[in-house]
Design a protein around this motif. Structure first.
Motif, PDB file in Angstrom:
ATOM      1  N   ILE A   1       5.381 -12.235  -6.128  1.00  0.00           N
ATOM      2  CA  ILE A   1       4.552 -11.084  -6.804  1.00  0.00           C
ATOM      3  C   ILE A   1       4.379  -9.689  -5.856  1.00  0.00           C
ATOM      4  O   ILE A   1       4.013 -10.152  -4.520  1.00  0.00           O
ATOM      5  CB  ILE A   1       3.264 -11.581  -7.429  1.00  0.00           C
ATOM      6  N   ILE A   2       4.336  -8.836  -6.232  1.00  0.00           N
ATOM      7  CA  ILE A   2       4.073  -7.671  -5.436  1.00  0.00           C
ATOM      8  C   ILE A   2       2.847  -6.903  -6.081  1.00  0.00           C
ATOM      9  O   ILE A   2       3.122  -6.432  -7.538  1.00  0.00           O
ATOM     10  CB  ILE A   2       5.019  -6.696  -5.320  1.00  0.00           C
ATOM     11  N   TYR A   3       1.737  -6.803  -5.474  1.00  0.00           N
ATOM     12  CA  TYR A   3       0.561  -5.940  -6.102  1.00  0.00           C
ATOM     13  C   TYR A   3       0.541  -4.603  -5.412  1.00  0.00           C
ATOM     14  O   TYR A   3       0.732  -4.502  -4.286  1.00  0.00           O
ATOM     15  CB  TYR A   3      -0.876  -6.636  -5.667  1.00  0.00           C
ATOM     16  N   GLY A   4       0.948  -3.443  -6.076  1.00  0.00           N
ATOM     17  CA  GLY A   4       1.595  -2.114  -5.586  1.00  0.00           C
ATOM     18  C   GLY A   4       0.263  -1.416  -5.805  1.00  0.00           C
ATOM     19  O   GLY A   4       0.081  -0.729  -6.869  1.00  0.00           O
ATOM     20  N   ILE A   5      -0.230  -0.620  -4.683  1.00  0.00           N
ATOM     21  CA  ILE A   5      -1.228   0.262  -4.739  1.00  0.00           C
ATOM     22  C   ILE A   5      -0.894   1.715  -4.664  1.00  0.00           C
ATOM     23  O   ILE A   5      -0.162   1.843  -3.552  1.00  0.00           O
ATOM     24  CB  ILE A   5      -2.354  -0.128  -3.563  1.00  0.00           C
ATOM     25  N   GLU A   6      -1.156   2.614  -5.403  1.00  0.00           N
ATOM     26  CA  GLU A   6      -0.849   4.127  -5.532  1.00  0.00           C
ATOM     27  C   GLU A   6      -1.829   4.917  -6.041  1.00  0.00           C
ATOM     28  O   GLU A   6      -2.481   4.454  -6.984  1.00  0.00           O
ATOM     29  CB  GLU A   6       0.605   4.073  -6.260  1.00  0.00           C
ATOM     30  N   ILE A   7      -2.075   5.925  -5.131  1.00  0.00           N
ATOM     31  CA  ILE A   7      -3.429   6.895  -5.500  1.00  0.00           C
ATOM     32  C   ILE A   7      -2.886   7.896  -6.445  1.00  0.00           C
ATOM     33  O   ILE A   7      -3.626   8.363  -7.244  1.00  0.00           O
ATOM     34  CB  ILE A   7      -3.951   7.365  -4.127  1.00  0.00           C
ATOM     35  N   SER A   8      -1.476   8.083  -6.733  1.00  0.00           N
ATOM     36  CA  SER A   8      -0.971   9.347  -7.436  1.00  0.00           C
ATOM     37  C   SER A   8      -0.899   8.659  -8.798  1.00  0.00           C
ATOM     38  O   SER A   8       0.276   7.979  -9.122  1.00  0.00           O
ATOM     39  CB  SER A   8       0.063   9.935  -6.871  1.00  0.00           C
ATOM     40  N   GLU A   9      -1.676   9.307  -9.968  1.00  0.00           N
ATOM     41  CA  GLU A   9      -1.471   8.770 -11.095  1.00  0.00           C
ATOM     42  C   GLU A   9      -0.204   9.426 -11.599  1.00  0.00           C
ATOM     43  O   GLU A   9       1.003   8.582 -12.161  1.00  0.00           O
ATOM     44  CB  GLU A   9      -2.274   9.478 -12.037  1.00  0.00           C
ATOM     45  N   ARG A  10       0.417  10.384 -11.117  1.00  0.00           N
ATOM     46  CA  ARG A  10       1.683  10.958 -11.671  1.00  0.00           C
ATOM     47  C   ARG A  10       2.932  10.187 -10.965  1.00  0.00           C
ATOM     48  O   ARG A  10       3.831   9.725 -11.787  1.00  0.00           O
ATOM     49  CB  ARG A  10       1.822  12.382 -11.107  1.00  0.00           C
ATOM     50  N   VAL A  11       2.703   9.896  -9.885  1.00  0.00           N
ATOM     51  CA  VAL A  11       3.793   8.968  -9.124  1.00  0.00           C
ATOM     52  C   VAL A  11       3.930   7.578  -9.790  1.00  0.00           C
ATOM     53  O   VAL A  11       4.783   6.970 -10.137  1.00  0.00           O
ATOM     54  CB  VAL A  11       3.534   8.726  -7.452  1.00  0.00           C
ATOM     55  N   LEU A  12       2.718   7.065  -9.936  1.00  0.00           N
ATOM     56  CA  LEU A  12       2.339   5.611 -10.551  1.00  0.00           C
ATOM     57  C   LEU A  12       3.092   5.527 -11.974  1.00  0.00           C
ATOM     58  O   LEU A  12       3.834   4.592 -12.308  1.00  0.00           O
ATOM     59  CB  LEU A  12       1.135   5.258 -10.547  1.00  0.00           C
TER      60      LEU A  12
ATOM     61  N   LEU B   1       0.848  -1.057  -0.114  1.00  0.00           N
ATOM     62  CA  LEU B   1       0.104   0.027  -0.135  1.00  0.00           C
ATOM     63  C   LEU B   1       0.886   1.312  -0.149  1.00  0.00           C
ATOM     64  O   LEU B   1       1.782   1.415   1.095  1.00  0.00           O
ATOM     65  CB  LEU B   1      -0.999  -0.059   1.261  1.00  0.00           C
ATOM     66  N   GLY B   2       0.710   2.141  -1.081  1.00  0.00           N
ATOM     67  CA  GLY B   2       1.481   3.229  -1.074  1.00  0.00           C
ATOM     68  C   GLY B   2       2.824   3.049  -1.772  1.00  0.00           C
ATOM     69  O   GLY B   2       3.974   3.279  -1.306  1.00  0.00           O
ATOM     70  N   ILE B   3       3.037   2.248  -2.908  1.00  0.00           N
ATOM     71  CA  ILE B   3       4.179   1.901  -3.552  1.00  0.00           C
ATOM     72  C   ILE B   3       4.962   2.876  -4.327  1.00  0.00           C
ATOM     73  O   ILE B   3       6.392   2.827  -4.342  1.00  0.00           O
ATOM     74  CB  ILE B   3       3.796   0.688  -4.718  1.00  0.00           C
ATOM     75  N   ALA B   4       4.568   4.098  -4.483  1.00  0.00           N
ATOM     76  CA  ALA B   4       5.115   5.254  -5.241  1.00  0.00           C
ATOM     77  C   ALA B   4       6.068   4.897  -6.304  1.00  0.00           C
ATOM     78  O   ALA B   4       5.673   3.801  -6.992  1.00  0.00           O
ATOM     79  CB  ALA B   4       6.213   5.939  -3.898  1.00  0.00           C
ATOM     80  N   SER B   5       7.341   5.207  -6.367  1.00  0.00           N
ATOM     81  CA  SER B   5       8.071   5.304  -7.594  1.00  0.00           C
ATOM     82  C   SER B   5       8.914   3.866  -7.397  1.00  0.00           C
ATOM     83  O   SER B   5       9.470   3.699  -8.403  1.00  0.00           O
ATOM     84  CB  SER B   5       8.930   6.333  -7.849  1.00  0.00           C
ATOM     85  N   GLY B   6       8.645   3.008  -6.321  1.00  0.00           N
ATOM     86  CA  GLY B   6       9.393   2.029  -6.422  1.00  0.00           C
ATOM     87  C   GLY B   6      10.654   1.515  -5.621  1.00  0.00           C
ATOM     88  O   GLY B   6      11.293   0.625  -5.903  1.00  0.00           O
ATOM     89  N   THR B   7      11.136   2.560  -4.908  1.00  0.00           N
ATOM     90  CA  THR B   7      12.327   2.305  -4.262  1.00  0.00           C
ATOM     91  C   THR B   7      12.547   1.141  -3.461  1.00  0.00           C
ATOM     92  O   THR B   7      13.525   0.166  -3.672  1.00  0.00           O
ATOM     93  CB  THR B   7      12.702   3.723  -3.258  1.00  0.00           C
ATOM     94  N   THR B   8      11.483   0.998  -2.524  1.00  0.00           N
ATOM     95  CA  THR B   8      11.559  -0.070  -1.746  1.00  0.00           C
ATOM     96  C   THR B   8      11.293  -1.436  -2.198  1.00  0.00           C
ATOM     97  O   THR B   8      11.574  -2.352  -2.232  1.00  0.00           O
ATOM     98  CB  THR B   8      10.615   0.295  -0.248  1.00  0.00           C
ATOM     99  N   SER B   9      10.130  -1.117  -3.190  1.00  0.00           N
ATOM    100  CA  SER B   9       9.361  -2.586  -3.900  1.00  0.00           C
ATOM    101  C   SER B   9      10.455  -3.146  -4.620  1.00  0.00           C
ATOM    102  O   SER B   9      10.497  -4.393  -5.042  1.00  0.00           O
ATOM    103  CB  SER B   9       8.169  -2.170  -4.623  1.00  0.00           C
ATOM    104  N   SER B  10      11.540  -2.227  -5.209  1.00  0.00           N
ATOM    105  CA  SER B  10      12.631  -2.893  -6.000  1.00  0.00           C
ATOM    106  C   SER B  10      13.439  -3.936  -5.298  1.00  0.00           C
ATOM    107  O   SER B  10      13.827  -4.963  -5.772  1.00  0.00           O
ATOM    108  CB  SER B  10      13.649  -1.952  -6.855  1.00  0.00           C
ATOM    109  N   HIS B  11      13.717  -3.494  -3.843  1.00  0.00           N
ATOM    110  CA  HIS B  11      14.351  -4.466  -3.073  1.00  0.00           C
ATOM    111  C   HIS B  11      13.398  -5.676  -2.626  1.00  0.00           C
ATOM    112  O   HIS B  11      13.885  -7.058  -2.493  1.00  0.00           O
ATOM    113  CB  HIS B  11      14.908  -3.680  -1.814  1.00  0.00           C
ATOM    114  N   PHE B  12      12.213  -5.523  -2.398  1.00  0.00           N
ATOM    115  CA  PHE B  12      11.359  -6.761  -2.113  1.00  0.00           C
ATOM    116  C   PHE B  12      11.381  -7.711  -3.463  1.00  0.00           C
ATOM    117  O   PHE B  12      11.345  -8.872  -3.292  1.00  0.00           O
ATOM    118  CB  PHE B  12       9.767  -6.250  -1.674  1.00  0.00           C
ATOM    119  N   SER B  13      11.266  -7.172  -4.571  1.00  0.00           N
ATOM    120  CA  SER B  13      11.369  -7.623  -5.955  1.00  0.00           C
ATOM    121  C   SER B  13      12.490  -8.685  -5.798  1.00  0.00           C
ATOM    122  O   SER B  13      12.531  -9.678  -6.400  1.00  0.00           O
ATOM    123  CB  SER B  13      11.078  -6.759  -7.118  1.00  0.00           C
TER     124      SER B  13
END
Ligand SMILES: C[S@@+](CC[C@H](N)C(=O)[O-])C[C@H]1O[C@@H](n2cnc3c(N)ncnc32)[C@H](O)[C@@H]1O
Length: 223
Positions: free
Chosen positions: A96-107, A76-88
């Motif tokens: 698999i990472i399902y990444g929820i992000e509210i901001s279209e610009r950030v996504l 929840l709140g994956i943003a531009s992917g800094t942390t999720s890249s390490h989870f990846s």
């Protein structure tokens, strides 16, 4: 690679000369300017604790870290992917990472990363409304870093929808997003009381000085 005796060891997470690292799933490419290091022909990415809260939590001596090879994560709140890249890196190609992000610009910023790393699936949605993405499968872990006042409630709501029995959650609590007028310790205590209605608390660390006024909980769904 050091087996630092003061640090707990976790699957696919490495300490290289006292620096945290993950094995690069996409060798030759870094994600946010982090250093790449080669050891015995294997490439690692240093995991920067001032840029990523789970890294800060590991530096602060976290004893439980539930993400491992093949994990399925709701983020929840994956943003531009800094942390999720390490989870990846940690979960590998079978996770698999399902990444929820509210901001279209950030996504939009995470899309090139998700193109390369097939185990990241960005989803434009509001984490307060899990019914919007009710199609995703059951997960092993819910991770929340949304920096909104009701972050604990949002974590619980998503966990009710998607977290498997005996599953885990982690949450980065940004004290100032909840109540600037309260002392961080007071905020952590109040959030803990909310989280304990649904989870057992396995671990808690304060992320200062890496992240000012942040606490980090590792949780297990109550049976
Ligand atoms: C602190 S940043 C996350 C940083 C990221 N976790 C990392 O470490 O790479 C918080 C993110 O949550 C997003 N966000 C805020 N409210 C949200 C909501 N209701 N649903 C989904 N995302 C939200 C923000 O747009 C922002 O990108």
């Amino acid at each position: 690679m050091s087996k630092n005796k003061n640090r707990k060891q976790f699957e696919n997470i490495f300490w290289i000369k006292d620096k945290l690292a993950t094995q690069n799933l996409i060798p030759g490419k870094n994600v946010y300017g982090e250093r790449l290091i080669k050891k015995d022909n294997v490439e690692f990415r240093l995991w920067n604790p001032t840029r990523s809260k789970p890294a800060a939590a590991l530096y602060k001596g976290l004893n439980n870290f539930p993400i491992n090879k093949k994990s399925k994560i709701l983020y929840l709140g994956i943003a531009s992917g800094t942390t999720s890249s390490h989870f990846s890196d940690i979960i590998g190609r079978e996770g698999i990472i399902y990444g929820i992000e509210i901001s279209e610009r950030v996504l939009r910023e995470i899309l090139p990363l998700a193109k390369e790393r097939k185990n990241i699936m960005p989803i434009l949605a509001d984490a307060r409304m899990p019914e919007e993405y009710s199609w995703i499968e059951e997960v092993d872990i819910v991770y929340a870093d949304v920096a909104i006042p009701d972050m604990s409630e949002v974590l619980i709501r998503n966990s009710k929808f998607f977290l498997k029995d005996n599953g885990y959650a982690m949450i980065a609590i940004k004290s100032r997003s909840i109540d600037v007028s309260k002392k961080p310790q007071q905020v952590y205590k109040e959030e803990r009381d909310k989280l304990e209605k649904y989870f057992n608390v396995l671990d808690f660390v304060i992320l200062d000085p890496f992240e000012k006024d942040h606490g980090f909980f590792v949780l297990k769904k109550k049976s």
